[in-house]
Scaffold this motif. Sequence first.
Motif, PDB file in Angstrom:
ATOM      1  N   ALA A 115      25.162  55.147  77.593  1.00 33.45           N
ATOM      2  CA  ALA A 115      25.027  54.639  76.483  1.00 33.45           C
ATOM      3  C   ALA A 115      24.628  52.731  76.499  1.00 33.45           C
ATOM      4  O   ALA A 115      24.112  52.810  75.567  1.00 33.45           O
ATOM      5  CB  ALA A 115      26.377  54.928  76.029  1.00 33.45           C
ATOM      6  N   SER A 116      25.560  52.616  78.198  1.00 38.16           N
ATOM      7  CA  SER A 116      25.038  51.481  78.244  1.00 38.16           C
ATOM      8  C   SER A 116      24.015  50.491  78.364  1.00 38.16           C
ATOM      9  O   SER A 116      23.771  49.821  77.503  1.00 38.16           O
ATOM     10  CB  SER A 116      26.095  50.648  79.356  1.00 38.16           C
ATOM     11  N   LEU A 117      22.796  51.501  79.027  1.00 39.80           N
ATOM     12  CA  LEU A 117      21.643  51.411  79.503  1.00 39.80           C
ATOM     13  C   LEU A 117      20.675  51.019  78.190  1.00 39.80           C
ATOM     14  O   LEU A 117      20.317  50.126  77.740  1.00 39.80           O
ATOM     15  CB  LEU A 117      20.976  51.596  80.136  1.00 39.80           C
ATOM     16  N   THR A 118      21.225  52.053  77.436  1.00 36.95           N
ATOM     17  CA  THR A 118      20.438  52.414  76.344  1.00 36.95           C
ATOM     18  C   THR A 118      20.988  51.306  75.013  1.00 36.95           C
ATOM     19  O   THR A 118      20.500  51.834  73.516  1.00 36.95           O
ATOM     20  CB  THR A 118      19.931  53.590  75.578  1.00 36.95           C
ATOM     21  N   ARG A 119      22.077  51.436  74.928  1.00 36.99           N
ATOM     22  CA  ARG A 119      23.068  50.154  74.118  1.00 36.99           C
ATOM     23  C   ARG A 119      23.107  51.158  72.676  1.00 36.99           C
ATOM     24  O   ARG A 119      22.952  51.455  71.567  1.00 36.99           O
ATOM     25  CB  ARG A 119      22.381  49.012  73.382  1.00 36.99           C
ATOM     26  N   GLY A 120      23.565  51.844  72.880  1.00 34.89           N
ATOM     27  CA  GLY A 120      24.678  53.375  71.906  1.00 34.89           C
ATOM     28  C   GLY A 120      23.805  54.716  72.154  1.00 34.89           C
ATOM     29  O   GLY A 120      23.613  55.683  71.242  1.00 34.89           O
ATOM     30  N   GLY A 121      22.516  54.728  73.132  1.00 33.00           N
ATOM     31  CA  GLY A 121      21.582  55.928  73.328  1.00 33.00           C
ATOM     32  C   GLY A 121      23.158  57.236  73.148  1.00 33.00           C
ATOM     33  O   GLY A 121      23.780  56.781  74.721  1.00 33.00           O
ATOM     34  N   SER A 122      22.533  58.429  73.405  1.00 30.23           N
ATOM     35  CA  SER A 122      23.380  59.368  73.537  1.00 30.23           C
ATOM     36  C   SER A 122      22.807  61.005  74.331  1.00 30.23           C
ATOM     37  O   SER A 122      21.187  60.583  75.141  1.00 30.23           O
ATOM     38  CB  SER A 122      23.832  60.240  72.319  1.00 30.23           C
ATOM     39  N   LEU A 123      23.589  60.203  75.959  1.00 32.81           N
ATOM     40  CA  LEU A 123      22.299  61.512  76.851  1.00 32.81           C
ATOM     41  C   LEU A 123      22.558  63.366  76.139  1.00 32.81           C
ATOM     42  O   LEU A 123      21.439  63.427  76.872  1.00 32.81           O
ATOM     43  CB  LEU A 123      23.766  60.771  78.165  1.00 32.81           C
ATOM     44  N   ALA A 124      23.487  63.141  75.859  1.00 32.67           N
ATOM     45  CA  ALA A 124      23.422  64.128  75.170  1.00 32.67           C
ATOM     46  C   ALA A 124      22.017  65.286  74.403  1.00 32.67           C
ATOM     47  O   ALA A 124      21.746  66.215  74.206  1.00 32.67           O
ATOM     48  CB  ALA A 124      24.946  64.659  73.987  1.00 32.67           C
ATOM     49  N   ASP A 125      22.106  64.163  73.049  1.00 33.83           N
ATOM     50  CA  ASP A 125      20.219  64.100  72.751  1.00 33.83           C
ATOM     51  C   ASP A 125      19.447  64.082  73.523  1.00 33.83           C
ATOM     52  O   ASP A 125      18.481  64.969  73.407  1.00 33.83           O
ATOM     53  CB  ASP A 125      20.495  62.520  71.479  1.00 33.83           C
ATOM     54  N   THR A 126      19.317  63.550  74.437  1.00 34.10           N
ATOM     55  CA  THR A 126      18.176  63.598  75.429  1.00 34.10           C
ATOM     56  C   THR A 126      17.645  64.625  75.770  1.00 34.10           C
ATOM     57  O   THR A 126      16.700  65.034  76.545  1.00 34.10           O
ATOM     58  CB  THR A 126      17.767  61.678  76.254  1.00 34.10           C
ATOM     59  N   LEU A 127      18.417  65.552  76.628  1.00 36.74           N
ATOM     60  CA  LEU A 127      19.389  66.593  77.233  1.00 36.74           C
ATOM     61  C   LEU A 127      18.759  67.806  76.415  1.00 36.74           C
ATOM     62  O   LEU A 127      18.130  68.618  77.333  1.00 36.74           O
ATOM     63  CB  LEU A 127      20.492  66.615  78.051  1.00 36.74           C
ATOM     64  N   ALA A 128      19.102  67.562  75.426  1.00 37.36           N
ATOM     65  CA  ALA A 128      18.818  68.627  74.249  1.00 37.36           C
ATOM     66  C   ALA A 128      17.070  68.378  74.143  1.00 37.36           C
ATOM     67  O   ALA A 128      16.967  69.531  73.906  1.00 37.36           O
ATOM     68  CB  ALA A 128      20.155  68.129  72.729  1.00 37.36           C
ATOM     69  N   GLY A 129      16.343  67.478  74.101  1.00 30.56           N
ATOM     70  CA  GLY A 129      15.531  67.234  73.952  1.00 30.56           C
ATOM     71  C   GLY A 129      14.850  67.631  75.162  1.00 30.56           C
ATOM     72  O   GLY A 129      14.260  68.906  74.719  1.00 30.56           O
ATOM     73  N   LEU A 130      15.036  67.194  75.906  1.00 32.55           N
ATOM     74  CA  LEU A 130      14.470  67.997  77.214  1.00 32.55           C
ATOM     75  C   LEU A 130      14.073  70.059  77.412  1.00 32.55           C
ATOM     76  O   LEU A 130      13.266  70.690  77.059  1.00 32.55           O
ATOM     77  CB  LEU A 130      15.455  67.832  78.857  1.00 32.55           C
ATOM     78  N   ASP A 131      15.347  70.094  76.768  1.00 32.71           N
ATOM     79  CA  ASP A 131      15.989  71.338  76.208  1.00 32.71           C
ATOM     80  C   ASP A 131      14.944  72.070  75.572  1.00 32.71           C
ATOM     81  O   ASP A 131      14.113  73.774  75.399  1.00 32.71           O
ATOM     82  CB  ASP A 131      16.984  72.095  75.739  1.00 32.71           C
ATOM     83  N   ALA A 132      15.150  70.978  74.070  1.00 37.39           N
ATOM     84  CA  ALA A 132      13.605  71.711  73.292  1.00 37.39           C
ATOM     85  C   ALA A 132      12.423  71.390  73.759  1.00 37.39           C
ATOM     86  O   ALA A 132      11.902  72.520  73.839  1.00 37.39           O
ATOM     87  CB  ALA A 132      13.748  70.522  71.950  1.00 37.39           C
ATOM     88  N   ALA A 133      11.789  70.604  74.838  1.00 32.75           N
ATOM     89  CA  ALA A 133      10.207  70.815  74.918  1.00 32.75           C
ATOM     90  C   ALA A 133      10.030  71.450  75.664  1.00 32.75           C
ATOM     91  O   ALA A 133       9.239  72.818  76.008  1.00 32.75           O
ATOM     92  CB  ALA A 133      10.635  69.352  76.132  1.00 32.75           C
TER      93      ALA A 133
END
Length: 315
Positions: free
Chosen positions: A128-146
């Motif tokens: 959240a700090s590095l991306t200034r508000g991004g969600s790790l859960a969203d990116t991990l869900a993206g890995l699963d979706a891919a």
Amino acid sequence: MLDNQGRNIRYLRLSVTDRCNFRCRYCMPAEGVCKREHSEMLSFEELTEIVRTAVSLGVSKVRLTGGEPLVRRGIVDLCRSLRAINGVRELTMTTNGALLPQYAAELKQAGVDRLNISLDTLNEDKFASLTRGGSLADTLAGLDAAWNAGFRGTKLNAVLLGGVNADEIPALAQLAQDGKYEVRFIELMPIGECADWPRERFLSADAVLHALPELQRLPNEGVAELYRMPGWKGKIGLIRPMSHRFCADCDRIRVTADGRLKPCLHSAQEIPLRGLHGENLERALREGMFRKPVSHHMQSGQPSESRRGMSQIGG
């Protein structure tokens, strides 16, 4: 096509937008980039013509970048159009993954061959700090979706950040254990937002070898040094733009979302393509390819010569 150093230019990184749904600290200012009018960006027709012309000159691999390419409206249609160009042997995309739950299946159906997904940390607070508000859960869900959409050979890109994620090297590398992903560690480059960062933030890829001494060397793939841990199915890659220049093997050019050809990421040289068609477009692309610099000029403590940040060039 061969450049003036005899390098065969086969790889086009094509930015489709400089906007992003994240504000990664090393890539973008907190307020984001200055918003351009839609008319200032290359249209899908222009992007397609540039790719078709580049292919006629020998390019065979196209990677769509941003910003975040999935925020560009109609991106799936563009992928479908580029896939239909005879001579495009590989169509890939770099993304932060957060929008893949929505788009992964459509991208696969449109003909995208492979994905690179940015993932610098597995710690929710750091993310959240590095991306200034991004969600790790969203990116991990993206890995699963891919994965569920059928994407294989997905590469996870982790930028090495001294004092930030160096302690996570083993955990990030372990994502390659079962073979679903190849994990690539990338040295931070002094460009754009991080050009003036303190020296301790710039970590050599040797840190990965120190953290994982059991790594076994494999043949290189392009500019990546490849390794494998004993018993693991997936590979670990090191991208060393700072500690070990790979310019002699660089076979890529870049086109920005506003239509400028950059023969080298770190050069100030930009060749305008917007408004060019037919022979004029081919001539400009040929000139840019041929005059690709021998190497970048970044030395210890010296920033990139590029006048733009990564999000404005294409990651």
